[in-house]
Design a protein around this motif. Structure first.
Motif, PDB file in Angstrom:
ATOM      1  N   HIS A  56       6.421 -17.671 -47.494  1.00  0.00           N
ATOM      2  CA  HIS A  56       7.110 -18.837 -48.734  1.00  0.00           C
ATOM      3  C   HIS A  56       5.119 -19.397 -48.635  1.00  0.00           C
ATOM      4  O   HIS A  56       5.652 -19.956 -46.809  1.00  0.00           O
ATOM      5  N   VAL A  57       4.513 -19.360 -49.240  1.00  0.00           N
ATOM      6  CA  VAL A  57       3.410 -20.220 -48.721  1.00  0.00           C
ATOM      7  C   VAL A  57       3.532 -21.654 -49.224  1.00  0.00           C
ATOM      8  O   VAL A  57       3.264 -21.506 -50.393  1.00  0.00           O
ATOM      9  N   ASN A  58       3.323 -22.727 -48.341  1.00  0.00           N
ATOM     10  CA  ASN A  58       3.795 -24.139 -49.412  1.00  0.00           C
ATOM     11  C   ASN A  58       3.298 -24.690 -48.897  1.00  0.00           C
ATOM     12  O   ASN A  58       2.688 -26.308 -49.484  1.00  0.00           O
ATOM     13  N   ARG A  59       2.589 -24.940 -47.549  1.00  0.00           N
ATOM     14  CA  ARG A  59       1.721 -26.204 -46.674  1.00  0.00           C
ATOM     15  C   ARG A  59       0.441 -25.338 -47.716  1.00  0.00           C
ATOM     16  O   ARG A  59       0.183 -25.006 -47.394  1.00  0.00           O
ATOM     17  N   PRO A  60      -0.291 -27.115 -47.845  1.00  0.00           N
ATOM     18  CA  PRO A  60      -1.667 -27.723 -48.375  1.00  0.00           C
ATOM     19  C   PRO A  60      -2.523 -26.693 -47.711  1.00  0.00           C
ATOM     20  O   PRO A  60      -3.656 -26.194 -48.416  1.00  0.00           O
ATOM     21  N   GLU A  61      -2.651 -27.023 -46.457  1.00  0.00           N
ATOM     22  CA  GLU A  61      -3.837 -26.724 -44.990  1.00  0.00           C
ATOM     23  C   GLU A  61      -3.536 -24.750 -45.474  1.00  0.00           C
ATOM     24  O   GLU A  61      -4.386 -23.985 -45.453  1.00  0.00           O
ATOM     25  N   ALA A  62      -2.318 -24.094 -45.709  1.00  0.00           N
ATOM     26  CA  ALA A  62      -1.943 -22.703 -45.536  1.00  0.00           C
ATOM     27  C   ALA A  62      -2.456 -22.196 -47.081  1.00  0.00           C
ATOM     28  O   ALA A  62      -3.135 -21.377 -47.215  1.00  0.00           O
ATOM     29  N   ILE A  63      -1.845 -22.517 -48.140  1.00  0.00           N
ATOM     30  CA  ILE A  63      -2.895 -22.341 -49.544  1.00  0.00           C
ATOM     31  C   ILE A  63      -4.403 -22.436 -49.439  1.00  0.00           C
ATOM     32  O   ILE A  63      -4.716 -21.625 -50.160  1.00  0.00           O
ATOM     33  N   ALA A  64      -4.617 -23.384 -49.133  1.00  0.00           N
ATOM     34  CA  ALA A  64      -6.574 -23.764 -48.972  1.00  0.00           C
ATOM     35  C   ALA A  64      -6.941 -22.182 -48.550  1.00  0.00           C
ATOM     36  O   ALA A  64      -7.434 -21.884 -48.553  1.00  0.00           O
ATOM     37  N   ASP A  65      -5.650 -21.365 -46.950  1.00  0.00           N
ATOM     38  CA  ASP A  65      -6.737 -20.573 -46.665  1.00  0.00           C
ATOM     39  C   ASP A  65      -6.215 -19.134 -46.916  1.00  0.00           C
ATOM     40  O   ASP A  65      -6.391 -18.762 -46.009  1.00  0.00           O
ATOM     41  N   LEU A  66      -5.321 -19.265 -48.653  1.00  0.00           N
ATOM     42  CA  LEU A  66      -5.504 -17.701 -48.491  1.00  0.00           C
ATOM     43  C   LEU A  66      -6.974 -17.321 -49.227  1.00  0.00           C
ATOM     44  O   LEU A  66      -7.748 -18.130 -49.935  1.00  0.00           O
ATOM     45  N   VAL A  67      -6.941 -16.000 -49.370  1.00  0.00           N
ATOM     46  CA  VAL A  67      -8.130 -15.678 -49.697  1.00  0.00           C
ATOM     47  C   VAL A  67      -7.977 -14.057 -50.051  1.00  0.00           C
ATOM     48  O   VAL A  67      -7.120 -13.532 -49.916  1.00  0.00           O
ATOM     49  N   ARG A  68      -7.871 -13.855 -51.536  1.00  0.00           N
ATOM     50  CA  ARG A  68      -7.665 -13.017 -52.544  1.00  0.00           C
ATOM     51  C   ARG A  68      -8.315 -11.692 -52.202  1.00  0.00           C
ATOM     52  O   ARG A  68      -9.774 -11.820 -52.170  1.00  0.00           O
TER      53      ARG A  68
END
Length: 345
Positions: A105-117
């Motif tokens: 579950h990607v829910n931390r703001p910093e983790a969401i910011a690190d997602l790359v499609r």
């Protein structure tokens, strides 16, 4: 649990917080299998199924002193299976800061910011695992750090430590394309041969069987060194400070020695930084994503054509093997990028 909620069987690796002066071993890890309710997502959050985990030295920092037991945060190629984020719809492939587990579950703001499609970038000519290595965050790290901090110029000499790893392989080849003379070091004769015979390094040596000062002095010759691409953070820095030419650059990208509980003493010749006007700078990729599009545009065709070569190991096994495979990786068992594929698309 809600009777209508979707259930997930989630295999997860937990780690004891290990003091920095203790090398990790099997006793520090535990695998659990949990039946969990699929999370109700808030805005911008996603749920991913992890497909291919990347094994990287920096993960050792997740084991620092603190709580008794926690999840391990790594990096994975993952598939979005639920989403409240328009940038990452269901079915998208992403590079994800994922726990060592089946579903994250990607829910931390910093983790969401690190997602790359990446699903719109994936080449049919290459294995998906390449996007965890030569065309993933490690590859971008090599490309961006070399250019932004190394400032390479044709005719210069660069020395790369731990050169047979993911970053070292690509950095050396990119430097050759820029017209530099490339020297590397690795921990076995097989890896040394790989650097010179397959990747085109000008010279390389086995740091386990040769004295580093003698080898580097011999290989650098009268030309000296202009760039040190440091992936280890060990006592080699003292040798390099003596061999670097005025206005030389040290690009600090990795601290493998610290990951292996081999912290070196401080160098005794730091005065060289002052009198040679050297630049010594560290690089953290997660603060420098702005050029990733340029990286893919330049390097993808080179990898597809075979002009840029890379070696990787893809271990097809379950989440429960991640700790064992990571410890083998830290010991130097593998050459190049190490991935663990835990699920299929």
């Amino acid at each position: 649990m809600s009777p209508n909620a979707k259930q997930l069987t989630n295999t997860r690796v937990l780690v004891t917080k290990i003091p920095q002066d203790v090398a990790p071993n099997k006793s520090h890890f535990r695998t659990v299998v949990l039946t969990e309710e699929s999370p109700i997502l808030k805005d911008n959050e996603v749920l991913v199924q992890n497909i291919i985990f990347s094994l990287d030295p920096y993960i050792r920092h997740e084991f620092a002193e603190g709580q008794e037991e926690t999840t391990v945060i790594g990096f994975a190629i993952a598939k979005v299976i639920d989403s409240k984020n328009s940038g990452f719809p269901v079915g998208a492939l992403v590079l994800s800061p994922s726990n060592w587990e089946s579903y994250t579950h990607v829910n931390r703001p910093e983790a969401i910011a690190d997602l790359v499609r990446i699903d719109e970038l994936v080449s049919s000519k290459l294995p998906l695992s390449a996007y965890n290595g030569v065309l993933g965050i490690p590859g971008y790290t090599s490309w961006d750090s070399l250019h932004s901090l190394g400032n390479p110029k044709a005719g210069e000499t660069i020395y790369i430590s731990s050169a047979a790893g993911t970053l070292g392989q690509l950095t050396g080849q990119l430097a050759k394309r820029k017209g530099l003379r490339v020297i590397g070091s690795a921990g076995s004769d097989e890896k040394v041969a790989f650097l010179t015979k397959e990747l085109g390094f000008d010279a390389a040596f086995n740091y386990k069987t040769e004295d580093k000062r003698a080898a580097l002095t011999r290989l650098a010759g009268e030309r000296g060194l202009d760039i040190y691409y440091d992936l280890v953070g060990d006592d080699t820095i003292e040798v390099v400070l003596d061999l670097l030419n005025p206005k030389g650059r040290i690009v600090s990208v990795g601290i493998l020695a610290l990951h292996q509980n081999q912290a070196p003493p401080a160098p005794r010749n730091l005065v060289n930084i002052l009198f040679k006007q050297l630049r010594y700078e560290g690089y953290l990729v997660f603060e420098r994503y702005e050029n990733v599009g340029k990286f893919w545009e330049e390097v993808t065709p080179l990898v597809e054509s075979g002009e840029i070569k890379y070696k990787e190991t893809v271990l097809e096994s379950g989440v429960e093997t991640l700790a064992e495979n990571y410890l083998a990786f830290l010991s130097g068992k593998y050459t190049g990028k190490v991935n663990v594929q835990v699920a299929s698309l």
